[in-house]
Design a protein around this motif. Structure first.
Motif, short mmCIF file in Angstrom:
data_model
loop_
_atom_site.label_atom_id
_atom_site.label_comp_id
_atom_site.label_asym_id
_atom_site.label_seq_id
_atom_site.Cartn_x
_atom_site.Cartn_y
_atom_site.Cartn_z
N VAL A 34 0.84 -1.20 0.00
CA VAL A 34 0.00 0.00 0.00
C VAL A 34 0.88 1.26 0.00
N LEU A 59 -0.91 0.53 8.53
CA LEU A 59 -2.37 0.51 8.58
C LEU A 59 -2.80 0.06 9.97
N TYR A 105 -5.53 -1.46 11.85
CA TYR A 105 -6.71 -2.21 11.42
C TYR A 105 -7.70 -2.40 12.56
N VAL A 145 -5.89 -2.31 -0.42
CA VAL A 145 -5.80 -2.77 0.98
C VAL A 145 -6.13 -4.26 1.06
N ALA A 185 -11.11 2.93 3.50
CA ALA A 185 -10.13 3.15 2.44
C ALA A 185 -10.00 4.62 2.05
N VAL A 198 -6.63 5.76 2.90
CA VAL A 198 -5.55 5.41 1.96
C VAL A 198 -5.63 6.29 0.71
#
Ligand SMILES: [Zn+2]
Length: 460
Positions: A100, A113, A115, A371, A383, A386
Motif C-alpha cells: 500500500v 495501517l 486495522y 488494501v 479506504a 488510503v
C-alpha cells in the motif's frame, strides 16, 4: 456522586460550564455545545512514560488488562472498574504495509495501517462503546439507543446484549450495509428503519432520547470519545512509542478525529510525547461538509482557539436544507452531511496542524482493493484514509519519507456488496462508481469439467 477525579466540561470557551461525571448529557444544558470529559490529572496515578503501560500485558488474564481500551485506563479514568463493560475490544493491529505504501507513493517501511476491523463487532466503534456502556452502567441506564449508518448499531447491539440492557437502533432507509444490519438484528437490537437518511435519524434519536429518557451512545456522548482515544495509544505502542508524522483517518461524524486530537493534546500536556503528529481527515466528495467548510475560500473555517465562525457551519447546514443537497457515497459509514462532532474536529485540526481533503468514490474503491490485495481488507469508508494519503503525497503535503498511519475503521466483511460490486462491476444502481476498476478481480466462469478447469487455471 463521582468517586473519580473527572468531570464533564462544555467546550464552548465562552461558557465552560462543568458537570458531574454521573450526569447523562449529550450537550451543554446552558449553551447547547458539546461536552468533554476532563480530568484532574494531578490526582491520577499516571505513568511516567508511555512504555509503563506495558506492565498491564503481564496480567492480561484480567479482562481489563486484556482490553485494548482499559489497559490504558489511567488516561480515561472516569469510572470505577466494577462498572466496566468489556468485550475484549481493541486487540487491533498496526501493520506495516509496503504494498500500500507503493500504491500511495510513500517509501517502503513508512506506511502503516491501523486495522480496527479486528474489534469484536468488526469496527473501531467498540473502542468507544465499551467506554459509553461503562458510563451507562455507572449511572444505572437500562435502555440504550443510537442513530447509525451501521457500525454503531452493530457495536451498540453487541455491548447491550453483553450488559443486559435494551438496545434501540435507528437506521436510515436503504442506507445500511447488510453486514452491519445483520449484526444489529442478530444481537437482538430493536431496529427502527426511519424514512430518511442518517442526519434525519440523528435528529429523531435525540428527540426520542429526551422524550423517553434513553441513554444515547452516538459520538455526541463524550464518553464514547474517551474510549476512541486509545486507538492512538495502540498506534504509538505499535511504533514502540514513537510519534508518527501523520495520522490519516476517514471523516464521517468526526468522532475519531476529535478523539485523536484530544488524546494527542492530553499526551503533550502531560509530557508523555515530545510532539503531536499531523492529522489528515478524509471526506468522500459525496459527503464533504468538513472539506467544504475548511477549504473553500468563502469560509476557510479554523478553530481559532475556540473563537471560530460557528455561524458558517449553520449557514452550510441551512444551504443543504434549502437546496435539498443530500450526501451520497458508496462509503456508507461516512455518508454524513451534518457531522455531530464538527466543533471538536476543528479543535483537533488545530491541535494537530491538520488538513482536510475529499476523495471520490472511485479512488476510495481502488484504494480499498489495494488494501484487500495486500492482505488486510476493509470496508469502503476505511479506504478513504488510503485514498486521501495518496492524494496528499501527490500534492506534496505528505512527504514520501514521512511515517504515515492510515486508520482502517471497519472490517472487509461489513459491506460485501460493495466489494463484490467493485470486482464484478455490478454495483448497486444507487451507488454507481464511474471510471476504471484497475484492480478488479473478476470471477471466471468455467465448465464443470476437469480439462476446462485446468485450462482456465493455466491461462493467466
Ligand atoms: Zn456551555
Amino acid at each position: 456522586m463521582a468517586d473519580k477525579p473527572a468531570f464533564q466540561k462544555c467546550m464552548n470557551v465562552d461558557c465552560g460550564a462543568t458537570f458531574d461525571i454521573s450526569q447523562v448529557l449529550v450537550a451543554c444544558p446552558k449553551c447547547g455545545w458539546l461536552l468533554d470529559v476532563q480530568y484532574e490529572w494531578e490526582k491520577l496515578p499516571l505513568p511516567n512514560k508511555l512504555s509503563d503501560f506495558a506492565k498491564h500485558w503481564a496480567t492480561r488474564d484480567k479482562p481489563l488488562d486484556f482490553s485494548g481500551v482499559w489497559r490504558f485506563r489511567e488516561l480515561l479514568d472516569f469510572c470505577d472498574d466494577r462498572y466496566k463493560v468489556s468485550q475484549g475490544e481493541g486487540q487491533t493491529l498496526l501493520q506495516r504495509c509496503d504494498g500500500v505504501a507503493d500504491y500511495v507513493g510513500a517509501n517502503k517501511g513508512n506506511l502503516h495501517l491501523q486495522y480496527e476491523g479486528m474489534n469484536p463487532s468488526g469496527s473501531f466503534k467498540d473502542n468507544g462503546m465499551t467506554a459509553a456502556f461503562s458510563h451507562a452502567a455507572m449511572v444505572g441506564a437500562t435502555r440504550v439507543c443510537c442513530a447509525s449508518t451501521g457500525n454503531t448499531s452493530a457495536s451498540l447491539a453487541r455491548y447491550a446484549a453483553a450488559a443486559g440492557m435494551e438496545a434501540i437502533v435507528f437506521v436510515g432507509s436503504g442506507r445500511i450495509a447488510f453486514g452491519k444490519l445483520a449484526q444489529a438484528l442478530d444481537y437482538g437490537a430493536r431496529t427502527f428503519q426511519i424514512a430518511g437518511d442518517f442526519d434525519d435519524c440523528m435528529a429523531r434519536v435525540k428527540e426520542a432520547t429526551e422524550a423517553l429518557n434513553l441513554y444515547l451512545v452516538n459520538s455526541v456522548n463524550p464518553f464514547r470519545l474517551e474510549g476512541q482515544k486509545t486507538i492512538m495509544l495502540r498506534v504509538l505502542e505499535g511504533l514502540n512509542w514513537q510519534v508518527p508524522d501523520w495520522i490519516v483517518c476517514p471523516g464521517g461524524n468526526l468522532g475519531n478525529s476529535s478523539a485523536f486530537g484530544k488524546m494527542f493534546g492530553e499526551l503533550k500536556t502531560l509530557g508523555l510525547i515530545p510532539r503531536v503528529p499531523r492529522l489528515a481527515v478524509i471526506n468522500s466528495t459525496g459527503a464533504a461538509t468538513l472539506d467544504r467548510l475548511v477549504n473553500s475560500p468563502q469560509t476557510l473555517l479554523r478553530y481559532n482557539g475556540g473563537r471560530f465562525a460557528r455561524q458558517a457551519i449553520c449557514a452550510d447546514y441551512d444551504w443543504q436544507d434549502k437546496t435539498n443537497t443530500k450526501p451520497h457515497t458508496i462509503a456508507s459509514a461516512i455518508e454524513i452531511a451534518k457531522p455531530v462532532n464538527m466543533d471538536k474536529c476543528l479543535r483537533a485540526l488545530e491541535i494537530c496542524d491538520g488538513v482536510v481533503r475529499a476523495v471520490p468514490d472511485e479512488d476510495i474503491m481502488n484504494a480499498k482493493a489495494q488494501v484487500g490485495r495486500h492482505g488486510l481488507g476493509c470496508e469502503p469508508a476505511s479506504a478513504a484514509s488510503v485514498a486521501g494519503t495518496k492524494l496528499l503525497v501527490e500534492e506534496g503535503i505528505i512527504g514520501r519519507d514521512e511515517r504515515v498511519v492510515c486508520i482502517l475503521t471497519g472490517h472487509a466483511l461489513k459491506d460485501p456488496n460493495a466489494t463484490v460490486g467493485y470486482h464484478t462491476g455490478e454495483y448497486d444502481p444507487d451507488h454507481k462508481v464511474k471510471g476504471d476498476r484497475p484492480f478488479a478481480n473478476m470471477p471466471t466462469p468455467v465448465a464443470n469439467e476437469l480439462d476446462a478447469i485446468i485450462k482456465a487455471i493455466e491461462c493467466k
